[in-house]
Scaffold this active site. Structure first.
Site, PDB file in Angstrom:
ATOM      1  N   TYR A   1       3.387   2.647   2.021  1.00  0.00           N
ATOM      2  CA  TYR A   1       1.980   2.963   2.253  1.00  0.00           C
ATOM      3  C   TYR A   1       1.821   4.474   2.349  1.00  0.00           C
ATOM      4  O   TYR A   1       2.740   5.180   2.784  1.00  0.00           O
ATOM      5  CB  TYR A   1       1.476   2.336   3.559  1.00  0.00           C
ATOM      6  CG  TYR A   1       1.299   0.847   3.522  1.00  0.00           C
ATOM      7  CD1 TYR A   1       0.062   0.277   3.207  1.00  0.00           C
ATOM      8  CD2 TYR A   1       2.355  -0.017   3.811  1.00  0.00           C
ATOM      9  CE1 TYR A   1      -0.105  -1.097   3.177  1.00  0.00           C
ATOM     10  CE2 TYR A   1       2.192  -1.392   3.783  1.00  0.00           C
ATOM     11  CZ  TYR A   1       0.956  -1.921   3.473  1.00  0.00           C
ATOM     12  OH  TYR A   1       0.797  -3.284   3.441  1.00  0.00           O
TER      13      TYR A   1
ATOM     14  N   ASP B   1      -6.657  -4.787   4.549  1.00  0.00           N
ATOM     15  CA  ASP B   1      -7.825  -5.004   5.379  1.00  0.00           C
ATOM     16  C   ASP B   1      -9.073  -4.425   4.710  1.00  0.00           C
ATOM     17  O   ASP B   1      -8.983  -3.712   3.702  1.00  0.00           O
ATOM     18  CB  ASP B   1      -7.594  -4.334   6.743  1.00  0.00           C
ATOM     19  CG  ASP B   1      -8.326  -5.040   7.868  1.00  0.00           C
ATOM     20  OD1 ASP B   1      -8.971  -6.071   7.613  1.00  0.00           O
ATOM     21  OD2 ASP B   1      -8.244  -4.556   9.018  1.00  0.00           O
TER      22      ASP B   1
END
Length: 298
Positions: free
Chosen positions: A119, A60
């Site tokens: 992540y 994003d």
């Protein structure tokens, strides 16, 4: 696949996402995909339709990457991959780097062939934010109960419906909300708290939701039991129904890094088909879209 190049490649890239509106192409907005496609097209002299550039994760706006994996096609079967990396880096902006380039199996799929994604979310626990790191950290100067946060993290590990820890658009709820987390560790390094999350797949903004929820646990605003209750609730109701506050703030994009994508070693064998049971064309490219179920690795 007729428009695509006949040979498949993958790159590992790293980037600072601060100046970009995410990975995916957008009209009149800077994106990572746009700069990658421009550099590849310039060097290989092939149009974007032939390159078919795709990424393991569509990060994003403002999200960074240490180990994003990018797939592309080319009609050049004997690319000097190391030299290509050098040439790409000479053209790319200084906040985007190619780390590695290699030829892959012809039916490689950058998303479905992955075994796991990792992540990391970075939190600065200092009393004042570190000006040398504020672009890549969420600042949280108040004390956190790390022991209780680790208890809540342990509850989240495993296979669950993570609907309550994701964005709530109806179109996004069409995706399978059941995901498996194999790791959710909290690592303290000096003034930094690192949340390392590994799983087979993630819902939209899921890692940032999980981070926000764990921070709320550390602040005493959410209990470990409430985390369990929301996992049990799953998709039985919309998350944040009616704009209702969920009891935590979604962590900002700037602290999130796509750290690593893991693949089995056979994906880098250009003479091997990864999915021999599925129909291929004469170049070994898949004729149909690959589903997650068909791509499952044992």
């Amino acid at each position: 696949p007729a428009k695509l190049g006949t040979c498949c490649y993958r790159m590992i890239i790293s980037y600072d996402g601060s100046a970009y509106k995410g990975w995916q192409l957008q009209p009149r907005a800077p994106t990572i995909q746009a700069v990658i496609e421009h550099a590849l097209s310039t060097i290989l002299r092939e149009p974007r339709e032939k390159l078919g550039v795709g990424a393991a994760g569509r990060t994003d706006a403002g999200v960074h990457a240490r180990g994003q994996v990018v797939q592309f096609y080319s009609d050049h079967p004997e690319l000097h991959t190391q030299r290509l990396g050098y040439r790409l880096n000479a053209l790319l902006p200084v906040d985007v780097r190619v780390v590695d380039v290699r030829r892959t199996a012809p039916d490689f799929n950058v998303t479905c062939s992955a075994r796991a994604k990792t992540y990391r979310y970075m939190i600065d626990l200092g009393e004042e934010h570190d000006p040398c790191a504020f672009r890549h950290r969420m600042h949280h100067p108040k004390p956190l109960d790390l022991e209780t946060m680790r208890l809540a993290a342990a509850v989240l590990v495993g296979t669950h419906d993570f609907t309550q820890f994701s964005n709530n658009g109806e179109d996004l709820r069409k995706r399978n909300p059941v995901k498996t987390l194999t790791k959710l560790d909290l690592i303290q390094q000096g003034r930094d708290l690192i949340l390392e999350v590994q799983g087979s797949g993630f819902l939209y903004k899921m890692v940032r939701h999980l981070t926000g929820a764990l921070v709320a646990v550390g602040e005493g605003k959410l209990s470990v039991g409430e985390i369990s209750r929301r996992l049990e609730l799953g998709g039985s109701q919309m998350p944040g129904l009616g704009g209702k506050y969920r009891g935590y703030n979604v962590a900002p994009a700037k602290g999130l890094f796509m750290w690593e994508v893991s693949y089995p070693p056979e994906v880098d064998d250009p003479d091997r088909l990864l999915y021999p049971h599925l129909p291929h064309d004469e170049y070994g490219r898949l004729l149909d879209t690959l589903s997650d179920e068909e791509a499952n690795w044992e």
